[in-house]
Design a protein around this motif. Structure first.
Motif, PDB file in Angstrom:
ATOM      1  N   LEU A 122       6.532  -1.001 -71.697  1.00 10.68           N
ATOM      2  CA  LEU A 122       6.978  -2.050 -72.611  1.00 10.68           C
ATOM      3  C   LEU A 122       7.485  -3.263 -71.835  1.00 10.68           C
ATOM      4  O   LEU A 122       7.190  -4.410 -72.191  1.00 10.68           O
ATOM      5  CB  LEU A 122       8.077  -1.501 -73.529  1.00 10.68           C
ATOM      6  N   HIS A 123       8.212  -3.015 -70.771  1.00 13.34           N
ATOM      7  CA  HIS A 123       8.684  -4.114 -69.931  1.00 13.34           C
ATOM      8  C   HIS A 123       7.523  -4.916 -69.373  1.00 13.34           C
ATOM      9  O   HIS A 123       7.561  -6.159 -69.330  1.00 13.34           O
ATOM     10  CB  HIS A 123       9.548  -3.573 -68.788  1.00 13.34           C
ATOM     11  N   ALA A 124       6.465  -4.234 -68.974  1.00 10.08           N
ATOM     12  CA  ALA A 124       5.299  -4.930 -68.437  1.00 10.08           C
ATOM     13  C   ALA A 124       4.669  -5.840 -69.492  1.00 10.08           C
ATOM     14  O   ALA A 124       4.264  -6.969 -69.194  1.00 10.08           O
ATOM     15  CB  ALA A 124       4.271  -3.912 -67.940  1.00 10.08           C
ATOM     16  N   ALA A 127       7.056  -8.854 -70.056  1.00  9.91           N
ATOM     17  CA  ALA A 127       6.995  -9.779 -68.922  1.00  9.91           C
ATOM     18  C   ALA A 127       5.676 -10.554 -68.904  1.00  9.91           C
ATOM     19  O   ALA A 127       5.654 -11.765 -68.627  1.00  9.91           O
ATOM     20  CB  ALA A 127       7.172  -9.009 -67.615  1.00  9.91           C
ATOM     21  N   ALA A 128       4.567  -9.881 -69.198  1.00  7.13           N
ATOM     22  CA  ALA A 128       3.249 -10.527 -69.153  1.00  7.13           C
ATOM     23  C   ALA A 128       3.132 -11.637 -70.191  1.00  7.13           C
ATOM     24  O   ALA A 128       2.489 -12.660 -69.951  1.00  7.13           O
ATOM     25  CB  ALA A 128       2.152  -9.492 -69.368  1.00  7.13           C
ATOM     26  N   HIS A 129       3.779 -11.431 -71.350  1.00  6.49           N
ATOM     27  CA  HIS A 129       3.663 -12.404 -72.437  1.00  6.49           C
ATOM     28  C   HIS A 129       4.895 -13.303 -72.569  1.00  6.49           C
ATOM     29  O   HIS A 129       4.937 -14.149 -73.470  1.00  6.49           O
ATOM     30  CB  HIS A 129       3.391 -11.674 -73.752  1.00  6.49           C
ATOM     31  N   LYS A 130       5.890 -13.072 -71.679  1.00  8.41           N
ATOM     32  CA  LYS A 130       7.125 -13.864 -71.698  1.00  8.41           C
ATOM     33  C   LYS A 130       7.753 -13.883 -73.097  1.00  8.41           C
ATOM     34  O   LYS A 130       8.196 -14.918 -73.599  1.00  8.41           O
ATOM     35  CB  LYS A 130       6.862 -15.300 -71.219  1.00  8.41           C
ATOM     36  N   THR A 131       7.789 -12.722 -73.716  1.00  8.53           N
ATOM     37  CA  THR A 131       8.293 -12.590 -75.080  1.00  8.53           C
ATOM     38  C   THR A 131       9.806 -12.412 -75.084  1.00  8.53           C
ATOM     39  O   THR A 131      10.329 -11.528 -74.392  1.00  8.53           O
ATOM     40  CB  THR A 131       7.644 -11.368 -75.766  1.00  8.53           C
ATOM     41  N   ILE A 357      15.280  -6.675 -72.127  1.00  8.99           N
ATOM     42  CA  ILE A 357      14.346  -5.584 -71.886  1.00  8.99           C
ATOM     43  C   ILE A 357      14.728  -4.764 -70.657  1.00  8.99           C
ATOM     44  O   ILE A 357      14.653  -3.527 -70.674  1.00  8.99           O
ATOM     45  CB  ILE A 357      12.899  -6.121 -71.770  1.00  8.99           C
ATOM     46  N   LEU A 358      15.187  -5.418 -69.582  1.00  6.79           N
ATOM     47  CA  LEU A 358      15.544  -4.658 -68.382  1.00  6.79           C
ATOM     48  C   LEU A 358      16.755  -3.760 -68.606  1.00  6.79           C
ATOM     49  O   LEU A 358      16.853  -2.686 -68.007  1.00  6.79           O
ATOM     50  CB  LEU A 358      15.787  -5.604 -67.198  1.00  6.79           C
ATOM     51  N   ASP A 359      17.673  -4.195 -69.462  1.00  4.57           N
ATOM     52  CA  ASP A 359      18.812  -3.336 -69.789  1.00  4.57           C
ATOM     53  C   ASP A 359      18.345  -2.089 -70.527  1.00  4.57           C
ATOM     54  O   ASP A 359      18.855  -0.985 -70.309  1.00  4.57           O
ATOM     55  CB  ASP A 359      19.812  -4.108 -70.654  1.00  4.57           C
ATOM     56  N   GLY A 360      17.356  -2.271 -71.403  1.00  4.88           N
ATOM     57  CA  GLY A 360      16.795  -1.120 -72.096  1.00  4.88           C
ATOM     58  C   GLY A 360      16.111  -0.154 -71.151  1.00  4.88           C
ATOM     59  O   GLY A 360      16.266   1.071 -71.265  1.00  4.88           O
ATOM     60  N   VAL A 361      15.364  -0.694 -70.187  1.00  2.00           N
ATOM     61  CA  VAL A 361      14.694   0.157 -69.193  1.00  2.00           C
ATOM     62  C   VAL A 361      15.731   0.864 -68.331  1.00  2.00           C
ATOM     63  O   VAL A 361      15.603   2.057 -68.018  1.00  2.00           O
ATOM     64  CB  VAL A 361      13.726  -0.664 -68.332  1.00  2.00           C
ATOM     65  N   ALA A 362      16.776   0.140 -67.943  1.00  2.00           N
ATOM     66  CA  ALA A 362      17.836   0.738 -67.125  1.00  2.00           C
ATOM     67  C   ALA A 362      18.518   1.889 -67.859  1.00  2.00           C
ATOM     68  O   ALA A 362      18.880   2.909 -67.258  1.00  2.00           O
ATOM     69  CB  ALA A 362      18.861  -0.327 -66.746  1.00  2.00           C
TER      70      ALA A 362
END
Length: 387
Positions: A122-124, A127-131, A357-362
């Motif tokens: 999901l992070h990818a 990041a790819a779409h700058k959403t 998003i990175l907080d969610g991944v963390a």
């Protein structure tokens, strides 16, 4: 550029047993700057359409797939501006990934997904779409939590040495899921909740205080996850000891079997020159202990000048009028709204740096590490990579 109300979509949250749909709808509407536009609110198509009508969404959809596909195909002047996801954990990834790929901003409940692999994927996409993407760690929206973060960044307590973060509840002290209580049932089901029950549900909230407030992250952790209620497949008690990236330590304790606890999450962050302490049970006050000095109390209110300019736009009432859970959740929606408006060139306050998003991944990396450690009898585990 003239402003209009943002159009907001929602996935989940329409069933009679759902808890978070209501608070999110109230949070979206609290500042009269957004409206409920598109809803795929239940898992059964007919019930989803009925719920959208009952809750006054402009457009109802039978499922999230048709919502994202149809809204993405509309001209920007008609489609939703962002999507709010309030389903059980196993239904976060699909709509979040599809919306992000379509360029539709997302506010997603936590934990982000059920697995770290899903979270990375999901992070990818994001990041790819700058959403624009916000993860609903609701308690980071409380102004006093935001103030604690700013004080630490301003060196008010020196270098962080220790973080104590906690979140006890007592509602699952008995086998409530056996009585047909739906909120309990999915939270103790690995296929719905993921690898950790208590840790994913509320332990991630406590860990986010380490990241968001203290500005640190775990590098190694030891976890003890336990299901105290017989026959329960997932943990209802979650305890972690963490080593932090600056050499400090943290304890993260969450429990759903602490009878008498009133959702009492909070933190105590100790540094080389002082300590900051906050709890939801006294959420309008932040305590600042400094060596050899009287206790300093920061109290919440739009009229207090000690709030920095980054926080003032998030305060709605003068001192003595408490703002609580719905307002904190509204602040996360406000951050996403201002991010979207700012990208369009509208004049809005600078959005606060609420969890993304990175907080969610963390959070998912933290859960995965804690589960792995617990399976190895509490052995030290290197935190999985997530960035």
């Amino acid at each position: 550029m003239s402003q209009r109300k943002l159009r907001v979509g929602m996935v989940g949250g329409g069933g009679p047993a759902n808890f978070f749909g209501g608070p999110h709808r109230r949070a979206i509407l609290i500042d009269n700057s957004a409206e409920l536009t598109a809803g795929a609110l239940r898992s059964k198509p007919e019930e989803s359409l009925e719920a959208a009508r009952d809750l006054f969404f402009t457009r109802g959809y039978p499922d999230w797939q048709s919502l994202v596909k149809t809204e993405a195909a509309l001209p920007e002047s008609e489609r939703i501006d962002y999507l709010t996801i309030v389903t059980p954990n196993d239904a976060h990834f699909g709509p979040a990934d599809a919306a992000a790929a379509a360029g539709i901003a997302v506010l997603c409940e936590k934990p982000l997904t059920t697995t770290l692999d899903e979270a990375r994927r999901l992070h990818a996409t994001v990041a790819a779409h700058k959403t624009p993407f916000v993860v609903a760690y609701t308690y980071t929206g409380f102004p006093m939590v935001m103030l604690a973060r700013e004080l630490i960044r301003d060196n008010a307590i020196g270098e962080v040495r220790k973080v104590e973060a906690w979140y006890p509840q007592g509602w699952l002290a008995t086998k409530l899921e056996s009585d047909g209580q739906k909120q309990a049932a999915w939270r103790v089901d690995p296929s719905k909740a993921g690898a950790s029950g208590c840790g994913g549900d509320i332990g991630t909230h406590a860990y986010e205080f380490v990241r968001f407030v203290a500005g640190r992250q775990a590098t190694r952790i030891r976890g003890r996850l336990k299901a105290f209620v017989p026959g329960r497949a997932l943990d209802d008690d979650f305890t972690v000891l963490a080593e932090l990236d600056n050499g400090g330590i943290a304890t993260i304790a969450a429990s759903q079997i602490t009878i008498g606890a009133q959702n009492d999450n909070g933190f105590r962050i100790s540094g080389t020159t002082g300590t900051l302490e906050w709890s939801i049970t006294d959420h309008t006050v932040l305590k600042h202990y400094s060596g050899g000095q009287p206790l300093r109390l920061y109290r919440q209110g739009a009229d207090y000048d000690y709030f920095p300019g980054s926080i003032k736009p998030y305060l709605r009432l003068p001192s003595g009028h408490p703002e609580g859970f719905h307002e904190a959740l509204g602040n996360l929606h406000r951050t996403l709204e201002w991010t979207i408006r700012g990208r369009r060139g509208e004049k809005v306050p600078t959005p606060y740096d609420h969890p993304g998003i990175l907080d969610g991944v963390a959070g998912m990396a933290f859960v995965e590490g804690a589960v792995a450690s617990s399976h190895e009898d509490g052995a030290w585990i290197e935190m999985p990579k997530f960035g």
